[in-house]
Design an enzyme around this catalytic site. Structure first.
Site, PDB file in Angstrom:
ATOM      1  N   HIS A 236       0.829  -1.205   0.000  1.00 56.38           N
ATOM      2  CA  HIS A 236       0.000   0.000   0.000  1.00 56.38           C
ATOM      3  C   HIS A 236       0.870   1.264   0.000  1.00 56.38           C
ATOM      4  CE1 HIS A 236      -3.980  -1.846   1.023  1.00 56.38           C
ATOM      5  NE2 HIS A 236      -3.188  -2.823   1.435  1.00 56.38           N
ATOM      6  N   GLU A 317       2.802  -0.041   4.390  1.00 54.45           N
ATOM      7  CA  GLU A 317       2.481   1.293   3.867  1.00 54.45           C
ATOM      8  C   GLU A 317       3.826   1.903   3.491  1.00 54.45           C
ATOM      9  OE1 GLU A 317      -0.490   2.400   3.388  1.00 54.45           O
ATOM     10  OE2 GLU A 317      -1.837   1.349   4.766  1.00 54.45           O
TER      11      GLU A 317
END
Length: 354
Positions: A236, A317
């Protein structure tokens, strides 16, 4: 946070139907059967003219047929040239695009293949050059989908994640210039897949940009479970505050509720998370997030992709796409290659050490 995705619309190709051709020299015959304005010649000259025409055209026709057999015959056998790095015979169609391969069934991948969707021609799967990961299956989960914004009804539908009900998916975030999280995550996953395949792993993708939207978070977990993956990483880009920067890794909390039971994967997922944090930091130089998590690590119980997983799995992330410095790095193909290297190296260490 507000998450948006842009998807440019392509131009529609105009019709290319050509008008019917006509013969401008065609003339209607007169009442005697001859074209108007032409001299009538005795019928006995017709055989002579026919013989003359045949004598002239026969050699030309033979030469043309021989030329066609030499260069244009559909029966002509042309040896295929193997595409560099793929090990697969390839004859590229016009435009240089690779032909679409037949996907293998989900959960039963061949080494170095992705059962879901087609391979990106920019990142052809190489022939394994190592056996380090032979017999191992890795799941890569590219976060979100560029088509989600056009399917809000579908992605807003709630699904069961064990301890709650949550939206099927979201649109994801993007940089201020419009580079979407979905584009970023799929690009990095393609690069990581190529590295892992070269090491002999069977690589399963949750999706390969071949679906109009989704898949939902519960299906993402189910794909890894069905494939019996040895490890899984969901990639992500974050959409945090613009003054925050850095990356962080999310690991599953212990959740035993409804369909969720992470008890068996908490410890191996924690080990994978530590390896991923250290490997990603070393490969990219990206600092730990300064606005969330602690020392680049976070543990959560509200993510369906982790709650419903029965195989070791973590999220990463890779940076804050709303931060100008992080966005500049994440839009750089060379940096994305480093990010993929960090992810692949962490998975390799996890699967080859204890």
């Amino acid at each position: 946070m507000t998450r948006t995705t842009r998807r440019p619309a392509g131009p529609t190709a105009p019709d290319s139907t050509a008008p019917e051709s006509t013969d401008p020299e065609r003339a209607a015959p007169d009442s005697a059967g001859a074209a108007p304005g032409r001299d009538r010649r005795p019928r006995r000259s017709t055989p002579l003219r026919t013989v003359t025409v045949i004598a002239v055209l026969a050699p030309l026709g033979l030469a043309g047929w021989l030329g066609w057999r030499t260069v244009g015959s559909p029966d002509r056998s042309v040896p295929a040239v193997a595409a560099a790095g793929t090990g697969t015979p390839a004859a590229a169609p016009p435009g240089g695009a690779n032909p679409t391969p037949t996907p293998a069934p989900t959960g039963t991948p061949a080494p170095g293949t992705a059962p879901s969707g087609t391979a990106d021609p920019a990142f052809p799967l190489p022939v394994p050059t190592s056996t380090a990961l032979a017999g191992r299956t890795v799941l890569l989960d590219p976060g979100h989908n560029t088509g989600n914004s056009a399917h809000t009804v579908e992605i807003n539908r709630k699904v069961d994640i064990g301890n709650a009900r949550k939206e099927c998916d979201t649109t994801g975030t993007s940089t201020n210039s419009g580079y979407s999280e979905a584009e970023y995550s799929l690009d990095v996953v393609h690069r990581a897949r190529a590295i892992l395949a070269a090491r002999g792993a069977a690589v399963v993708l949750v999706h390969d940009g071949d679906r109009p939207w989704g898949p939902c978070i519960d299906e993402r977990a189910r794909i890894g479970n069905t494939a019996h993956a040895d490890a899984a990483v969901s990639v992500h880009g974050d959409g945090g505050p613009a003054n925050g920067s850095g990356f962080h890794v999310i690991m599953p909390a212990k959740v035993v509720a409804g369909k969720a039971d992470t008890a068996a994967i908490v410890d191996p997922s924690h080990r994978l998370g530590l390896l991923l944090r250290d490997s990603f930091h070393a490969a990219t130089g990206e600092p730990y997030a300064d606005y969330v998590a602690s020392k680049g690590l976070d543990t959560r119980s509200d993510l369906g992709g982790l709650n419903l997983s029965t195989v070791p799995k973590v999220f990463i992330e890779c940076g804050n796409m709303r931060n100008p410095a992080d966005a500049r790095r994440m839009t750089d193909p060379q940096w994305r290659q480093q990010a993929a290297q960090g992810i692949a190296d962490a998975l390799t260490s996890f699967l080859t050490t204890r």
